[in-house]
Motif scaffolding. Structure first.
Motif, PDB file in Angstrom:
ATOM      1  N   TYR A 167      41.051  42.450  21.788  1.00  0.00           N
ATOM      2  CA  TYR A 167      41.703  41.714  21.197  1.00  0.00           C
ATOM      3  C   TYR A 167      42.038  42.242  20.294  1.00  0.00           C
ATOM      4  N   LEU A 168      41.584  43.202  19.569  1.00  0.00           N
ATOM      5  CA  LEU A 168      41.225  43.989  18.340  1.00  0.00           C
ATOM      6  C   LEU A 168      41.510  45.687  18.630  1.00  0.00           C
ATOM      7  N   GLU A 169      41.942  45.693  19.590  1.00  0.00           N
ATOM      8  CA  GLU A 169      42.146  47.133  20.148  1.00  0.00           C
ATOM      9  C   GLU A 169      43.551  47.388  20.577  1.00  0.00           C
ATOM     10  N   GLN A 170      44.083  45.963  21.520  1.00  0.00           N
ATOM     11  CA  GLN A 170      44.849  46.135  22.081  1.00  0.00           C
ATOM     12  C   GLN A 170      46.212  45.160  21.234  1.00  0.00           C
ATOM     13  N   ASP A 171      45.666  44.632  20.266  1.00  0.00           N
ATOM     14  CA  ASP A 171      46.744  42.949  19.616  1.00  0.00           C
ATOM     15  C   ASP A 171      47.629  43.129  20.802  1.00  0.00           C
ATOM     16  N   ALA A 172      48.790  43.621  20.454  1.00  0.00           N
ATOM     17  CA  ALA A 172      49.768  43.271  21.021  1.00  0.00           C
ATOM     18  C   ALA A 172      49.516  42.955  22.204  1.00  0.00           C
ATOM     19  N   ALA A 173      49.399  44.233  23.057  1.00  0.00           N
ATOM     20  CA  ALA A 173      48.897  43.710  24.583  1.00  0.00           C
ATOM     21  C   ALA A 173      48.160  42.236  25.017  1.00  0.00           C
ATOM     22  N   PHE A 174      47.082  42.104  23.823  1.00  0.00           N
ATOM     23  CA  PHE A 174      46.125  40.804  24.626  1.00  0.00           C
ATOM     24  C   PHE A 174      47.748  40.030  24.365  1.00  0.00           C
ATOM     25  N   ALA A 175      47.912  39.600  22.767  1.00  0.00           N
ATOM     26  CA  ALA A 175      48.975  38.492  22.256  1.00  0.00           C
ATOM     27  C   ALA A 175      50.202  38.219  23.654  1.00  0.00           C
ATOM     28  N   GLY A 176      50.526  39.415  24.477  1.00  0.00           N
ATOM     29  CA  GLY A 176      51.708  39.344  25.728  1.00  0.00           C
ATOM     30  C   GLY A 176      51.263  39.036  26.373  1.00  0.00           C
ATOM     31  N   ILE A 177      49.643  39.377  26.620  1.00  0.00           N
ATOM     32  CA  ILE A 177      49.231  38.818  28.133  1.00  0.00           C
ATOM     33  C   ILE A 177      49.083  37.417  28.239  1.00  0.00           C
ATOM     34  N   VAL A 178      48.447  36.663  26.836  1.00  0.00           N
ATOM     35  CA  VAL A 178      48.827  35.718  26.716  1.00  0.00           C
ATOM     36  C   VAL A 178      50.090  34.563  26.589  1.00  0.00           C
ATOM     37  N   THR A 179      51.147  34.735  25.887  1.00  0.00           N
ATOM     38  CA  THR A 179      52.280  34.110  25.673  1.00  0.00           C
ATOM     39  C   THR A 179      52.664  34.098  27.253  1.00  0.00           C
ATOM     40  N   ARG A 180      52.803  35.490  28.208  1.00  0.00           N
ATOM     41  CA  ARG A 180      53.212  35.453  29.716  1.00  0.00           C
ATOM     42  C   ARG A 180      52.474  34.432  30.460  1.00  0.00           C
ATOM     43  N   PHE A 181      51.576  34.350  30.407  1.00  0.00           N
ATOM     44  CA  PHE A 181      50.765  33.484  31.332  1.00  0.00           C
ATOM     45  C   PHE A 181      50.652  31.936  30.928  1.00  0.00           C
ATOM     46  N   LEU A 182      51.042  32.079  29.780  1.00  0.00           N
ATOM     47  CA  LEU A 182      50.912  30.410  29.040  1.00  0.00           C
ATOM     48  C   LEU A 182      52.885  30.171  29.353  1.00  0.00           C
ATOM     49  N   THR A 183      53.350  30.656  28.871  1.00  0.00           N
ATOM     50  CA  THR A 183      55.403  30.610  30.545  1.00  0.00           C
ATOM     51  C   THR A 183      55.298  31.099  31.182  1.00  0.00           C
ATOM     52  N   SER A 184      54.280  31.358  32.064  1.00  0.00           N
ATOM     53  CA  SER A 184      54.550  31.621  33.717  1.00  0.00           C
ATOM     54  C   SER A 184      54.902  32.852  34.074  1.00  0.00           C
ATOM     55  N   THR A 185      54.885  33.897  33.025  1.00  0.00           N
ATOM     56  CA  THR A 185      55.610  35.239  33.842  1.00  0.00           C
ATOM     57  C   THR A 185      54.066  35.790  33.842  1.00  0.00           C
ATOM     58  N   PRO A 186      54.462  36.350  35.260  1.00  0.00           N
ATOM     59  CA  PRO A 186      53.121  37.500  36.031  1.00  0.00           C
ATOM     60  C   PRO A 186      52.764  38.225  34.490  1.00  0.00           C
ATOM     61  N   CYS A 187      51.245  38.793  34.502  1.00  0.00           N
ATOM     62  CA  CYS A 187      51.349  39.374  33.453  1.00  0.00           C
ATOM     63  C   CYS A 187      51.245  41.130  33.953  1.00  0.00           C
ATOM     64  N   SER A 188      51.714  41.908  33.352  1.00  0.00           N
ATOM     65  CA  SER A 188      51.179  43.600  34.055  1.00  0.00           C
ATOM     66  C   SER A 188      49.977  43.962  34.001  1.00  0.00           C
ATOM     67  N   ARG A 189      49.831  45.099  35.416  1.00  0.00           N
ATOM     68  CA  ARG A 189      48.410  45.124  35.423  1.00  0.00           C
ATOM     69  C   ARG A 189      47.636  44.709  35.909  1.00  0.00           C
ATOM     70  N   THR A 190      48.031  43.386  37.081  1.00  0.00           N
ATOM     71  CA  THR A 190      47.222  43.173  37.211  1.00  0.00           C
ATOM     72  C   THR A 190      46.815  43.133  38.819  1.00  0.00           C
ATOM     73  N   ALA A 191      45.373  42.603  39.015  1.00  0.00           N
ATOM     74  CA  ALA A 191      44.695  43.025  40.143  1.00  0.00           C
ATOM     75  C   ALA A 191      43.963  41.818  41.045  1.00  0.00           C
ATOM     76  N   PRO A 192      44.127  42.041  42.253  1.00  0.00           N
ATOM     77  CA  PRO A 192      43.700  40.450  43.037  1.00  0.00           C
ATOM     78  C   PRO A 192      42.545  40.706  41.941  1.00  0.00           C
ATOM     79  N   ALA A 193      41.753  38.628  42.662  1.00  0.00           N
ATOM     80  CA  ALA A 193      40.633  38.918  41.741  1.00  0.00           C
ATOM     81  C   ALA A 193      39.623  38.798  42.654  1.00  0.00           C
ATOM     82  N   GLN A 194      39.702  39.149  44.406  1.00  0.00           N
ATOM     83  CA  GLN A 194      38.777  39.490  45.389  1.00  0.00           C
ATOM     84  C   GLN A 194      39.074  40.937  46.181  1.00  0.00           C
TER      85      GLN A 194
END
Length: 312
Positions: free
Chosen positions: A285-312
């Motif tokens: 959250y400190l090291e990549q604060d812009a990317a962190f905020a982007g992940i949060v807001t894209r998820f909350l607005t139902s837009t897929p996050c970049s650099r995703t991987a399957p959970a299993q």
């Protein structure tokens, strides 16, 4: 109340079990239909640690950021994960958040997870960062050693709890001890090897080390009293999360809650996105604060996050 571009902030005191704990409320100036956000940080984060996220998202998302009471204060009752979950829900109630997204980082993740598991009708989204089913062996050993030391002065967290008397030590002895404790903690919570080549990791580690070394309280004792000791007691509860969309994120160089650790937590959530943040470790959250905020807001607005991987 402070008024900033696009949003206002205020400190609140939330009544809970006969005492109070502080929270920070962030309110957008303009009307918004975006999900309110309850932020539950880790052991060295307080309500003022999320300024970068506030500046990026505070004009969109109402936020409540509580300083939850420590689980094992020198004075006052010892608390469980269930107690802290209740306190977090009380903070959301105090902010009049009927439904809200819950974001939990590091030792805040077990509380956010339990909120989604126990109150799925109130949680719109669950976001977890730096999550692990169990505490890393090196951190477990450090916490255990600290628990065997004589108690020192740490915060009580509840404003009307009686504060213990600090041990009398000289300023040089105290400064040296704090520096040693800071180095031990930072050495475990950050990835020094990755930091040699990645400036944001190195800078965040330096910032945390300086902050801990300058503290008036023993940083290791405070960490253990806050939630460190509680991390030894089942951070991930039994069961699964259903009915709440989840996101689990981890820094690609995180060594205290590894990619595999976070993936294991993600596998217990039915509807989940798993994302890896480049050039970051546990302090993403400190090291990549812009990317962190982007992940949060894209998820909350139902837009897929970049650099995703399957959970299993």
């Amino acid at each position: 109340m402070n008024t900033l571009t696009g949003f206002a902030t205020a400190d609140l005191h939330v009544p809970w079990r006969g005492a109070h704990f502080p929270c920070r409320l962030v309110t957008p100036h303009a009307p918004t239909e975006a999900a309110p956000l309850l932020i539950l940080g880790g052991g060295f984060q307080d309500r003022h640690s999320w300024g970068r996220l506030e500046r990026r998202l505070g004009h969109i998302h109402p936020m409540i950021i509580p300083d939850l009471p420590p689980a094992h204060p020198p004075a006052g009752p010892h608390l469980t994960w269930a107690d802290l979950t209740d306190a977090a829900l009380t903070a959301a109630d105090h902010a009049r958040f009927d439904v809200f997204a819950a974001l939990g980082g590091s030792s805040g993740y077990p509380i956010a997870y339990r909120l989604a598991q126990q109150h799925p009708g109130r949680i719109t989204h669950l976001l977890l960062f730096g999550a692990s089913p169990r505490t890393a062996p090196a951190l477990t050993a450090l916490i255990t050693r600290s628990m065997r030391r004589p108690a020192s002065h740490t915060r009580t967290g509840l404003t009307d709890a009686a504060a213990p008397q600090p041990r009398v030590t000289g300023p040089r002895q105290r400064a040296g001890h704090h520096e040693d404790a800071a180095n031990s903690l930072v050495g475990i919570l950050t990835n020094a090897r990755a930091g040699r080549d990645i400036l944001p990791i190195r800078a965040a580690a330096r910032l945390l080390r300086n902050q801990l070394a300058a503290a008036t309280e023993d940083p290791l004792a405070r960490y253990v009293a806050d939630r460190g000791r509680l991390l030894l007691d089942s951070p991930l509860p039994d069961g699964r999360i259903t009915g709440v969309p989840g996101l689990v994120g981890v820094g690609e160089h995180d060594t205290v809650t590894t990619i595999d650790d976070n993936r294991a937590v993600a596998a217990t959530i039915d509807n989940v996105i798993f994302t890896i943040v480049a050039d970051a470790d546990h302090l993403l959250y400190l090291e990549q604060d812009a990317a962190f905020a982007g992940i949060v807001t894209r998820f909350l607005t139902s837009t897929p996050c970049s650099r995703t991987a399957p959970a299993q």
